[in-house]
Design a protein around this motif. Structure first.
Motif, PDB file in Angstrom:
ATOM      1  N   LEU A 319       0.836  -1.206   0.000  1.00  0.00           N
ATOM      2  CA  LEU A 319       0.000   0.000   0.000  1.00  0.00           C
ATOM      3  C   LEU A 319       0.868   1.253   0.000  1.00  0.00           C
ATOM      4  O   LEU A 319       0.549   2.240  -0.669  1.00  0.00           O
ATOM      5  CB  LEU A 319      -0.935  -0.013   1.208  1.00  0.00           C
ATOM      6  CG  LEU A 319      -2.092  -1.022   1.140  1.00  0.00           C
ATOM      7  CD1 LEU A 319      -2.849  -1.059   2.457  1.00  0.00           C
ATOM      8  CD2 LEU A 319      -3.040  -0.672  -0.003  1.00  0.00           C
ATOM      9  N   SER A 320       1.948   1.238   0.775  1.00  0.00           N
ATOM     10  CA  SER A 320       2.846   2.395   0.805  1.00  0.00           C
ATOM     11  C   SER A 320       3.513   2.619  -0.544  1.00  0.00           C
ATOM     12  O   SER A 320       3.880   3.746  -0.891  1.00  0.00           O
ATOM     13  CB  SER A 320       3.914   2.204   1.892  1.00  0.00           C
ATOM     14  OG  SER A 320       3.319   2.126   3.172  1.00  0.00           O
ATOM     15  N   ALA A 321       3.659   1.523  -1.317  1.00  0.00           N
ATOM     16  CA  ALA A 321       4.233   1.635  -2.664  1.00  0.00           C
ATOM     17  C   ALA A 321       3.167   1.905  -3.719  1.00  0.00           C
ATOM     18  O   ALA A 321       3.458   1.852  -4.918  1.00  0.00           O
ATOM     19  CB  ALA A 321       4.984   0.348  -3.007  1.00  0.00           C
ATOM     20  N   ASP A 322       1.929   2.184  -3.272  1.00  0.00           N
ATOM     21  CA  ASP A 322       0.813   2.478  -4.171  1.00  0.00           C
ATOM     22  C   ASP A 322       0.524   1.302  -5.095  1.00  0.00           C
ATOM     23  O   ASP A 322       0.318   1.462  -6.293  1.00  0.00           O
ATOM     24  CB  ASP A 322       1.098   3.745  -4.987  1.00  0.00           C
ATOM     25  CG  ASP A 322      -0.182   4.313  -5.615  1.00  0.00           C
ATOM     26  OD1 ASP A 322      -1.273   4.028  -5.072  1.00  0.00           O
ATOM     27  OD2 ASP A 322      -0.093   5.022  -6.633  1.00  0.00           O
ATOM     28  N   ARG A 323       0.484   0.096  -4.525  1.00  0.00           N
ATOM     29  CA  ARG A 323       0.137  -1.112  -5.266  1.00  0.00           C
ATOM     30  C   ARG A 323      -1.036  -1.810  -4.557  1.00  0.00           C
ATOM     31  O   ARG A 323      -0.864  -2.884  -3.974  1.00  0.00           O
ATOM     32  CB  ARG A 323       1.337  -2.061  -5.361  1.00  0.00           C
ATOM     33  CG  ARG A 323       2.546  -1.511  -6.103  1.00  0.00           C
ATOM     34  CD  ARG A 323       2.260  -1.325  -7.595  1.00  0.00           C
ATOM     35  NE  ARG A 323       3.465  -1.030  -8.352  1.00  0.00           N
ATOM     36  CZ  ARG A 323       3.976   0.174  -8.508  1.00  0.00           C
ATOM     37  NH1 ARG A 323       3.360   1.224  -7.956  1.00  0.00           N
ATOM     38  NH2 ARG A 323       5.094   0.356  -9.205  1.00  0.00           N
ATOM     39  N   PRO A 324      -2.243  -1.210  -4.590  1.00  0.00           N
ATOM     40  CA  PRO A 324      -3.370  -1.810  -3.861  1.00  0.00           C
ATOM     41  C   PRO A 324      -3.748  -3.192  -4.364  1.00  0.00           C
ATOM     42  O   PRO A 324      -4.217  -4.029  -3.592  1.00  0.00           O
ATOM     43  CB  PRO A 324      -4.505  -0.810  -4.075  1.00  0.00           C
ATOM     44  CG  PRO A 324      -4.134  -0.033  -5.295  1.00  0.00           C
ATOM     45  CD  PRO A 324      -2.638   0.034  -5.286  1.00  0.00           C
ATOM     46  N   GLU A 325      -3.569  -3.448  -5.673  1.00  0.00           N
ATOM     47  CA  GLU A 325      -3.919  -4.771  -6.193  1.00  0.00           C
ATOM     48  C   GLU A 325      -3.003  -5.843  -5.618  1.00  0.00           C
ATOM     49  O   GLU A 325      -3.431  -6.976  -5.341  1.00  0.00           O
ATOM     50  CB  GLU A 325      -3.857  -4.774  -7.725  1.00  0.00           C
ATOM     51  CG  GLU A 325      -2.479  -4.662  -8.354  1.00  0.00           C
ATOM     52  CD  GLU A 325      -1.855  -3.265  -8.280  1.00  0.00           C
ATOM     53  OE1 GLU A 325      -0.683  -3.131  -8.662  1.00  0.00           O
ATOM     54  OE2 GLU A 325      -2.567  -2.331  -7.860  1.00  0.00           O
ATOM     55  N   VAL A 326      -1.732  -5.483  -5.395  1.00  0.00           N
ATOM     56  CA  VAL A 326      -0.802  -6.427  -4.767  1.00  0.00           C
ATOM     57  C   VAL A 326      -1.191  -6.644  -3.310  1.00  0.00           C
ATOM     58  O   VAL A 326      -1.186  -7.777  -2.802  1.00  0.00           O
ATOM     59  CB  VAL A 326       0.646  -5.903  -4.877  1.00  0.00           C
ATOM     60  CG1 VAL A 326       1.610  -6.816  -4.133  1.00  0.00           C
ATOM     61  CG2 VAL A 326       1.055  -5.767  -6.340  1.00  0.00           C
ATOM     62  N   ALA A 327      -1.549  -5.555  -2.636  1.00  0.00           N
ATOM     63  CA  ALA A 327      -1.965  -5.663  -1.234  1.00  0.00           C
ATOM     64  C   ALA A 327      -3.167  -6.586  -1.093  1.00  0.00           C
ATOM     65  O   ALA A 327      -3.220  -7.437  -0.196  1.00  0.00           O
ATOM     66  CB  ALA A 327      -2.284  -4.277  -0.678  1.00  0.00           C
ATOM     67  N   ALA A 328      -4.158  -6.430  -1.973  1.00  0.00           N
ATOM     68  CA  ALA A 328      -5.355  -7.277  -1.908  1.00  0.00           C
ATOM     69  C   ALA A 328      -5.003  -8.743  -2.133  1.00  0.00           C
ATOM     70  O   ALA A 328      -5.554  -9.636  -1.475  1.00  0.00           O
ATOM     71  CB  ALA A 328      -6.384  -6.817  -2.934  1.00  0.00           C
ATOM     72  N   SER A 329      -4.080  -9.016  -3.040  1.00  0.00           N
ATOM     73  CA  SER A 329      -3.702 -10.416  -3.292  1.00  0.00           C
ATOM     74  C   SER A 329      -2.997 -11.013  -2.078  1.00  0.00           C
ATOM     75  O   SER A 329      -3.183 -12.193  -1.763  1.00  0.00           O
ATOM     76  CB  SER A 329      -2.798 -10.504  -4.523  1.00  0.00           C
ATOM     77  OG  SER A 329      -1.531  -9.908  -4.282  1.00  0.00           O
ATOM     78  N   TYR A 330      -2.186 -10.199  -1.386  1.00  0.00           N
ATOM     79  CA  TYR A 330      -1.529 -10.700  -0.175  1.00  0.00           C
ATOM     80  C   TYR A 330      -2.547 -10.946   0.941  1.00  0.00           C
ATOM     81  O   TYR A 330      -2.397 -11.882   1.732  1.00  0.00           O
ATOM     82  CB  TYR A 330      -0.486  -9.700   0.317  1.00  0.00           C
ATOM     83  CG  TYR A 330       0.739  -9.580  -0.557  1.00  0.00           C
ATOM     84  CD1 TYR A 330       1.100 -10.589  -1.455  1.00  0.00           C
ATOM     85  CD2 TYR A 330       1.559  -8.457  -0.492  1.00  0.00           C
ATOM     86  CE1 TYR A 330       2.218 -10.471  -2.254  1.00  0.00           C
ATOM     87  CE2 TYR A 330       2.684  -8.331  -1.286  1.00  0.00           C
ATOM     88  CZ  TYR A 330       3.011  -9.337  -2.164  1.00  0.00           C
ATOM     89  OH  TYR A 330       4.128  -9.221  -2.951  1.00  0.00           O
ATOM     90  N   MET A 331      -3.573 -10.090   1.023  1.00  0.00           N
ATOM     91  CA  MET A 331      -4.554 -10.229   2.092  1.00  0.00           C
ATOM     92  C   MET A 331      -5.260 -11.578   2.061  1.00  0.00           C
ATOM     93  O   MET A 331      -5.711 -12.077   3.095  1.00  0.00           O
ATOM     94  CB  MET A 331      -5.574  -9.090   2.021  1.00  0.00           C
ATOM     95  CG  MET A 331      -5.020  -7.745   2.480  1.00  0.00           C
ATOM     96  SD  MET A 331      -6.101  -6.355   2.107  1.00  0.00           S
ATOM     97  CE  MET A 331      -7.515  -6.730   3.132  1.00  0.00           C
ATOM     98  N   GLU A 332      -5.344 -12.187   0.884  1.00  0.00           N
ATOM     99  CA  GLU A 332      -5.975 -13.505   0.783  1.00  0.00           C
ATOM    100  C   GLU A 332      -5.191 -14.559   1.553  1.00  0.00           C
ATOM    101  O   GLU A 332      -5.734 -15.611   1.900  1.00  0.00           O
ATOM    102  CB  GLU A 332      -6.101 -13.926  -0.680  1.00  0.00           C
ATOM    103  CG  GLU A 332      -7.177 -13.179  -1.438  1.00  0.00           C
ATOM    104  CD  GLU A 332      -7.793 -14.042  -2.534  1.00  0.00           C
ATOM    105  OE1 GLU A 332      -8.346 -15.105  -2.195  1.00  0.00           O
ATOM    106  OE2 GLU A 332      -7.689 -13.647  -3.699  1.00  0.00           O
ATOM    107  N   ARG A 333      -3.924 -14.292   1.853  1.00  0.00           N
ATOM    108  CA  ARG A 333      -3.110 -15.259   2.576  1.00  0.00           C
ATOM    109  C   ARG A 333      -3.245 -15.111   4.084  1.00  0.00           C
ATOM    110  O   ARG A 333      -2.733 -15.945   4.830  1.00  0.00           O
ATOM    111  CB  ARG A 333      -1.631 -15.096   2.198  1.00  0.00           C
ATOM    112  CG  ARG A 333      -1.303 -15.470   0.763  1.00  0.00           C
ATOM    113  CD  ARG A 333       0.193 -15.578   0.593  1.00  0.00           C
ATOM    114  NE  ARG A 333       0.767 -16.555   1.515  1.00  0.00           N
ATOM    115  CZ  ARG A 333       2.066 -16.615   1.827  1.00  0.00           C
ATOM    116  NH1 ARG A 333       2.916 -15.760   1.293  1.00  0.00           N
ATOM    117  NH2 ARG A 333       2.512 -17.526   2.666  1.00  0.00           N
ATOM    118  N   LEU A 334      -3.903 -14.049   4.537  1.00  0.00           N
ATOM    119  CA  LEU A 334      -4.048 -13.856   5.982  1.00  0.00           C
ATOM    120  C   LEU A 334      -4.935 -14.946   6.563  1.00  0.00           C
ATOM    121  O   LEU A 334      -5.996 -15.259   6.026  1.00  0.00           O
ATOM    122  CB  LEU A 334      -4.673 -12.488   6.276  1.00  0.00           C
ATOM    123  CG  LEU A 334      -3.776 -11.262   6.103  1.00  0.00           C
ATOM    124  CD1 LEU A 334      -4.602 -10.000   6.220  1.00  0.00           C
ATOM    125  CD2 LEU A 334      -2.667 -11.257   7.132  1.00  0.00           C
TER     126      LEU A 334
END
Length: 706
Positions: A319-334
């Protein structure tokens, strides 16, 4: 501005060891502490103080300086000085029983010293002279045989954890430097500094950057400084992560050097190998790295953190790198249990505001995770809308997956209905979901059991609540989730209060608080929740002043939390004020609680009823105070409520408090169930309660029930 620290002087005085080592970063008050300690030594003690200023002398240079301080010839050899020190206090004495004691103080010992100098210190520490003691302050542990000293009980070592200011010392220092500061400002300063004395004094004055340049950065190499500037933008770091982020630069070795050099990198509790830069230091160093180099670091960091299993930190970096799509994909691993640790709830809700809705609706897992966070945050309508979006993924290709998804949906929907007070549909959904849930869905099982237990408590079915909570506790322990165990125990404490088992409730609370407190300076919402319950227990015991202090401490733990349970503190503090006759303060506290709920966008169903009930209780307390002033014969501490309740209502209330069902009360008193319900309704009205449990707690607090 000096804050006395007698407990540390007492520790040095009490724990007399051959070597007393103070090892911590700059600004932890090592020199001040040693000076204060030696000032109070008896006159029979000789103190030789050498200020090395972090510079490494040669062996011969140190021997020359030390010999001069001891009154010996400048050409004294290292071996001869050891012989002299071995005999010190034996040959020179005032009387046969009054030996001269020698304290050698080496202040600001350098981190790296010549090998022959380290060997000489090892020989010095091997001298068997009970009248000789070394006191050393340093920023890096010296390369001496410290393990041997520890094994023989001849080492006392104090690090940053022991040298950091305690909360009372912090408050005393802040009172000197910023006497007009408010609670929020002080709490933020405590969070940023963690009791680091120099940070407390310099951060408010914007002088911390210059201090770090002189005391830290100038002592580091170029590679160490470069890495430290990068670490200032990461929430955590490890040797393995640094090896990957700074490839080809011996990242693990450089990181190890920073840790050894006491560069304000402190280990993270329960995460072996991971360290966090002190927030105040990170904030001061962040301007040193920006633009494209910082963006490249963040992108590499989010990838590496994800691979290393630090998914939440990977999301933050994306998110800090302005990559929300990457952040959302990582959130699936939580893991779904990740959000159970309530300290993560606010973080997740912040992510939800920063990621486009369509990204968070791209998979059933993300939708369910968002719905769960919304339920725990009290945003019930949004949670229900979120759950409805699961329909777009139904039916799934495999029947078993389809059943599991529906069961998880029912478990969460049942919890949502219970929060709204719709107990029958809530119970139905929870019971229907359990048969289809698997071992992988243990968190949904736990959620169902706890929801069913709360419903049972509200209906007075205390034995059933006990059974469900015991199952929940066993499940949490088998899964190794300590946070889940703490949450279950909050419900167990509620049950124990309803059963009148106050001493056992207090023991459970004490045990859980001891687990959560520790040395961590981060606010802990779970601890806040427990402190609210402890405050309620103290209030039930008539210990209002103690309850107020505990509740205020609890609020400090939940300062950034947006969840319905926070309201409990405001309700209880309002009651504390009402009991003292401070009607205006009591009302203002209710306003504050309502405002906090509204700011957090929490549904009114979660707070309007409890606030209205507390207002009614506060008014009743005010009337009780007036009545106390009129008839002097009235028993102290018992309000007028008992006069308002009929004898039959008191009997019904006592039996309900014992855990009997409506039917059991009717059988005991030989009245119909409808009559019992009518009495219960009248009791709620008279006590300003909307539920049976509230009526029972109010009656205990007011002295109607023992």
């Amino acid at each position: 501005m000096f804050v006395p620290r007698p407990h540390l002087c007492d520790l040095l005085r009490r724990e007399q060891r051959r070597l007393q080592l103070l090892c911590a970063p700059a600004g932890y008050g090592k020199t001040v502490l040693l000076r204060r300690y030696v000032q109070d030594l008896p006159s029979s003690t000789r103190v030789v103080w050498l200020d090395l200023e972090g510079q490494a002398p040669s062996l011969l240079e140190l021997i020359r300086i030390l010999a001069g301080e001891l009154g010996l010839a400048a050409e004294t050899s290292p071996e001869a000085l050891l012989v002299y020190l071995a005999a010190t206090g034996r040959a020179v004495q005032a009387t046969d029983d009054d030996h001269i004691r020698l304290r050698l103080v080496f202040d600001d010992l350098p981190g790296v010293m010549p090998a022959d100098l380290n060997r000489w210190f090892d020989q010095l520490l091997c001298l068997h002279n009970p009248h000789l003691q070394l006191l050393v302050s340093c920023r890096q542990r010296p390369d001496w045989n410290l393990p041997q000293l520890m094994l023989t009980g001849e080492l006392l070592e104090l690090d940053a954890r022991q040298l950091a200011l305690r909360p009372d010392e912090f408050d005393a220092l802040v009172a000197l430097i910023a006497p007009e500061s408010d609670t929020a400002w002080r709490e933020n300063l405590w969070h940023q500094t963690g009791g680091w004395c120099a940070g407390v004094r310099l951060l408010p004055a914007s002088l911390l950057g210059a201090y770090l340049e002189r005391e830290l950065l100038q002592r580091l190499g170029d590679e160490q400084r470069e890495m430290l500037y990068g670490l200032a933008h990461l929430s955590k770091a490890s040797a393995e992560l640094c090896e990957q982020l700074w490839e080809g630069q011996q990242g693990a070795h450089v990181f190890g050097g920073l840790v050894a050099a006491q560069a304000f990198l402190f280990p993270i509790d329960n995460q072996p190998g991971w360290f966090r830069l002190l927030p105040a230091v990170a904030q001061a160093l962040q301007p040193h790295l920006s633009g494209a180099p910082l963006l490249r670091l963040r992108l590499r960091a989010c990838q590496r953190l994800n691979v290393l299993g630090q998914v939440d930190d990977a999301v933050e970096q994306a998110l800090s790198a302005d990559r929300p799509e990457v952040a959302a994909s990582y959130m699936e691993r939580l893991w779904l249990s990740w959000i159970l640790a309530e300290r993560h709830l606010g973080r997740f809700m912040d992510w939800r505001e920063r990621i486009e809705p369509q990204l968070l609706q791209s998979s059933p897992r993300l939708i369910y995770l968002c719905a769960k966070a919304l339920v725990f945050s009290g945003r019930l309508e949004e949670a229900e809308d979120c759950l409805q979006r699961l329909g777009q993924f139904l039916p799934l290709p495999e029947p078993q997956r389809n059943r599991r998804l529906l069961a998880n949906w029912q478990a969460l929907y049942g919890t949502l209905q219970a929060i709204r007070g719709n107990l029958d549909p809530a119970r139905e959904h929870c019971l229907d979901s359990l048969p289809a849930l698997t071992a992988q869905d243990w968190l949904s099982v736990l959620l169902c059991h706890c929801t069913l237990a709360r419903i049972a408590m509200q209906r007075g079915e205390l034995q059933e609540a006990h059974r469900l909570l015991e199952q929940s506790l066993e499940l949490a322990r088998r899964q190794g989730s300590r946070d889940a165990e703490v949450l279950v125990n909050t419900d167990r404490v509620r049950l124990l209060l309803l059963q009148g088992r106050l001493s056992l409730a207090q023991a459970v609370l004490r045990n859980e608080c001891a687990y959560l407190k520790g040395a961590n300076t981060q606010p802990n919402p779970l601890l806040g929740r427990l402190l609210f319950m402890h405050g309620e227990l103290l209030l039930l015991q008539g210990r209002g002043d103690e309850a107020e202090q505990v509740l205020q401490n609890g609020l400090l733990q939940v300062r950034d939390v947006c969840a319905p349970f926070v309201l409990a503190a405001y309700l209880l503090l309002s009651e504390c004020a009402a009991r003292k006759g401070e009607a205006d303060k009591a009302q203002l506290l209710l306003y504050d609680g309502e405002r906090r709920m509204q700011w957090a966008k929490i549904d009114t169903a979660c707070f309007q009823g409890p606030i209205a009930a507390q207002q009614a209780r506060n008014q009743a307390f005010a009337q009780g105070k007036a009545a106390d002033a009129a008839p002097p014969a009235q028993a102290a501490g018992v309000a007028d409520y008992q006069d308002d309740l009929t004898p039959r209502e008191v009997s019904v209330l006592k039996l309900l408090a014992e855990g009997m069902s409506v039917r059991e009360v009717g059988h005991r008193l030989f009245i119909s169930e409808n009559t019992v319900k009518s009495h219960a309704k009248n009791i709620n009205v008279k006590l300003g309660a909307c539920r049976r449990t509230q009526a029972i707690n109010s009656a205990k607090a007011m002295g109607i029930l023992a």
